[in-house]
Design a protein around this motif. Structure first.
Motif, PDB file in Angstrom:
ATOM      1  N   ASN A   8       0.825  -1.202   0.000  1.00 35.93           N
ATOM      2  CA  ASN A   8       0.000   0.000   0.000  1.00 35.93           C
ATOM      3  C   ASN A   8       0.866   1.262   0.000  1.00 35.93           C
ATOM      4  O   ASN A   8       2.092   1.176  -0.075  1.00 35.93           O
ATOM      5  CB  ASN A   8      -0.984  -0.017   1.180  1.00 35.93           C
ATOM      6  CG  ASN A   8      -0.283  -0.198   2.495  1.00 35.93           C
ATOM      7  OD1 ASN A   8       0.693   0.481   2.795  1.00 35.93           O
ATOM      8  ND2 ASN A   8      -0.754  -1.144   3.301  1.00 35.93           N
ATOM      9  N   ARG A   9       0.238   2.408   0.086  1.00 34.07           N
ATOM     10  CA  ARG A   9       0.934   3.697  -0.035  1.00 34.07           C
ATOM     11  C   ARG A   9       2.082   3.866   0.962  1.00 34.07           C
ATOM     12  O   ARG A   9       3.071   4.508   0.651  1.00 34.07           O
ATOM     13  CB  ARG A   9      -0.060   4.848   0.092  1.00 34.07           C
ATOM     14  CG  ARG A   9      -0.920   5.011  -1.134  1.00 34.07           C
ATOM     15  CD  ARG A   9      -1.966   6.128  -0.989  1.00 34.07           C
ATOM     16  NE  ARG A   9      -2.734   6.254  -2.212  1.00 34.07           N
ATOM     17  CZ  ARG A   9      -3.766   5.479  -2.525  1.00 34.07           C
ATOM     18  NH1 ARG A   9      -4.152   4.532  -1.697  1.00 34.07           N
ATOM     19  NH2 ARG A   9      -4.414   5.658  -3.664  1.00 34.07           N
ATOM     20  N   ASN A  43       0.601   4.940  -7.412  1.00 34.83           N
ATOM     21  CA  ASN A  43      -0.826   5.104  -7.140  1.00 34.83           C
ATOM     22  C   ASN A  43      -1.657   4.445  -8.235  1.00 34.83           C
ATOM     23  O   ASN A  43      -2.665   3.792  -7.959  1.00 34.83           O
ATOM     24  CB  ASN A  43      -1.197   6.590  -7.016  1.00 34.83           C
ATOM     25  CG  ASN A  43      -0.998   7.112  -5.611  1.00 34.83           C
ATOM     26  OD1 ASN A  43      -1.242   6.416  -4.628  1.00 34.83           O
ATOM     27  ND2 ASN A  43      -0.550   8.345  -5.507  1.00 34.83           N
ATOM     28  N   GLN A  44      -1.239   4.619  -9.485  1.00 35.94           N
ATOM     29  CA  GLN A  44      -1.935   3.997 -10.609  1.00 35.94           C
ATOM     30  C   GLN A  44      -1.806   2.470 -10.547  1.00 35.94           C
ATOM     31  O   GLN A  44      -2.761   1.742 -10.813  1.00 35.94           O
ATOM     32  CB  GLN A  44      -1.373   4.528 -11.935  1.00 35.94           C
ATOM     33  CG  GLN A  44      -2.172   4.148 -13.145  1.00 35.94           C
ATOM     34  CD  GLN A  44      -3.588   4.712 -13.123  1.00 35.94           C
ATOM     35  OE1 GLN A  44      -3.837   5.812 -12.631  1.00 35.94           O
ATOM     36  NE2 GLN A  44      -4.534   3.947 -13.626  1.00 35.94           N
ATOM     37  N   LYS A  47      -4.195   0.935  -7.969  1.00 38.10           N
ATOM     38  CA  LYS A  47      -5.614   1.235  -8.175  1.00 38.10           C
ATOM     39  C   LYS A  47      -6.372  -0.037  -8.549  1.00 38.10           C
ATOM     40  O   LYS A  47      -6.042  -0.704  -9.523  1.00 38.10           O
ATOM     41  CB  LYS A  47      -5.747   2.282  -9.287  1.00 38.10           C
ATOM     42  CG  LYS A  47      -7.111   2.880  -9.407  1.00 38.10           C
ATOM     43  CD  LYS A  47      -7.092   3.985 -10.459  1.00 38.10           C
ATOM     44  CE  LYS A  47      -8.439   4.648 -10.557  1.00 38.10           C
ATOM     45  NZ  LYS A  47      -8.421   5.733 -11.542  1.00 38.10           N
ATOM     46  N   GLY A  48      -7.340  -0.407  -7.731  1.00 37.75           N
ATOM     47  CA  GLY A  48      -8.151  -1.601  -7.984  1.00 37.75           C
ATOM     48  C   GLY A  48      -7.508  -2.914  -7.574  1.00 37.75           C
ATOM     49  O   GLY A  48      -8.127  -3.970  -7.723  1.00 37.75           O
ATOM     50  N   GLU A  51      -8.408  -6.116  -4.003  1.00 37.37           N
ATOM     51  CA  GLU A  51      -9.826  -6.064  -3.649  1.00 37.37           C
ATOM     52  C   GLU A  51     -10.470  -7.393  -4.016  1.00 37.37           C
ATOM     53  O   GLU A  51      -9.895  -8.187  -4.760  1.00 37.37           O
ATOM     54  CB  GLU A  51     -10.510  -4.915  -4.409  1.00 37.37           C
ATOM     55  CG  GLU A  51      -9.960  -3.547  -4.053  1.00 37.37           C
ATOM     56  CD  GLU A  51     -10.488  -2.429  -4.936  1.00 37.37           C
ATOM     57  OE1 GLU A  51     -11.331  -2.712  -5.835  1.00 37.37           O
ATOM     58  OE2 GLU A  51     -10.068  -1.281  -4.736  1.00 37.37           O
ATOM     59  N   SER A  54     -10.422  -8.865  -7.622  1.00 32.05           N
ATOM     60  CA  SER A  54      -9.432  -8.068  -8.337  1.00 32.05           C
ATOM     61  C   SER A  54      -8.631  -8.951  -9.278  1.00 32.05           C
ATOM     62  O   SER A  54      -8.414 -10.134  -9.005  1.00 32.05           O
ATOM     63  CB  SER A  54      -8.492  -7.400  -7.323  1.00 32.05           C
ATOM     64  OG  SER A  54      -7.489  -6.685  -7.984  1.00 32.05           O
TER      65      SER A  54
END
Length: 175
Positions: A8-9, A43-44, A47-48, A51, A54
């Motif tokens: 994650n970030r 970040n791109q 994305k998605g 999940e 996913s």
């Protein structure tokens, strides 16, 4: 020894610090990013991901003993209809622990997700021909070379060839 946790970030800066040249970025991720790797691209990338349903699961690799993040790996192109996926973006960032079987363990942990949790039939990956330690690690994990993609990527003034490798469900079960 290790565990996989969702990337994650909070993990961006460490990953960025590991990617120190355009050639290394190409080796790690193919043409999916441009050098220098940055927060916008990451970040791109996430994305998605991670999940329910996913098509991409992205992990950081954490050393159990110290809780230190030591690597990165993904399972992408997840296709539940055809029961297939690809392992990608495999990186053991901490150079001090390379050559100790941790890369193979990282791959095995992702294969558990693919075969045991997602019930996939086939998992593939690509590895550049000069990355002999990775090739040996993938073969020890049970992957089989399927074919050679000659001069598939351009890095600087050189062309790099890539081994396509895979493992099937029955091969996983027989290990």
């Amino acid at each position: 020894m290790i565990r996989l946790e969702h990337f994650n970030r909070q993990d961006f800066d460490l990953l960025i610090s590991w990617i120190d040249s355009p050639e290394f970025l190409m080796q790690w991720a193919g043409p999916h990013f441009s050098y220098p790797l940055d927060v916008t691209q990451l970040n791109q990338y996430i994305k998605g991901a991670n999940e329910e349903n996913s098509k991409v699961l992205i992990y950081k690799v954490v050393l159990d003993k110290t809780n230190e993040t030591i690597g990165h790996i993904s399972l992408n192109n997840i296709d539940l209809k055809n029961r297939s996926a690809r392992i990608g973006k495999v990186l053991l960032g901490n150079q001090n622990i390379r050559g100790k079987g941790i890369g193979q363990k990282m791959v095995t942990e992702v294969l558990k997700v693919a075969f045991d949790h997602l019930s996939l039939h086939r998992v593939g990956l690509g590895v550049f021909t000069f990355n002999e330690s990775a090739i040996k690690s993938y073969e020890k994990a049970g992957f089989v070379k399927e074919g050679l993609l000659r001069d598939v990527r351009k890095a600087g003034d050189e062309y790099w060839s890539l081994w396509e490798m895979s493992m099937l469900e029955n091969e996983w079960r027989n290990m």
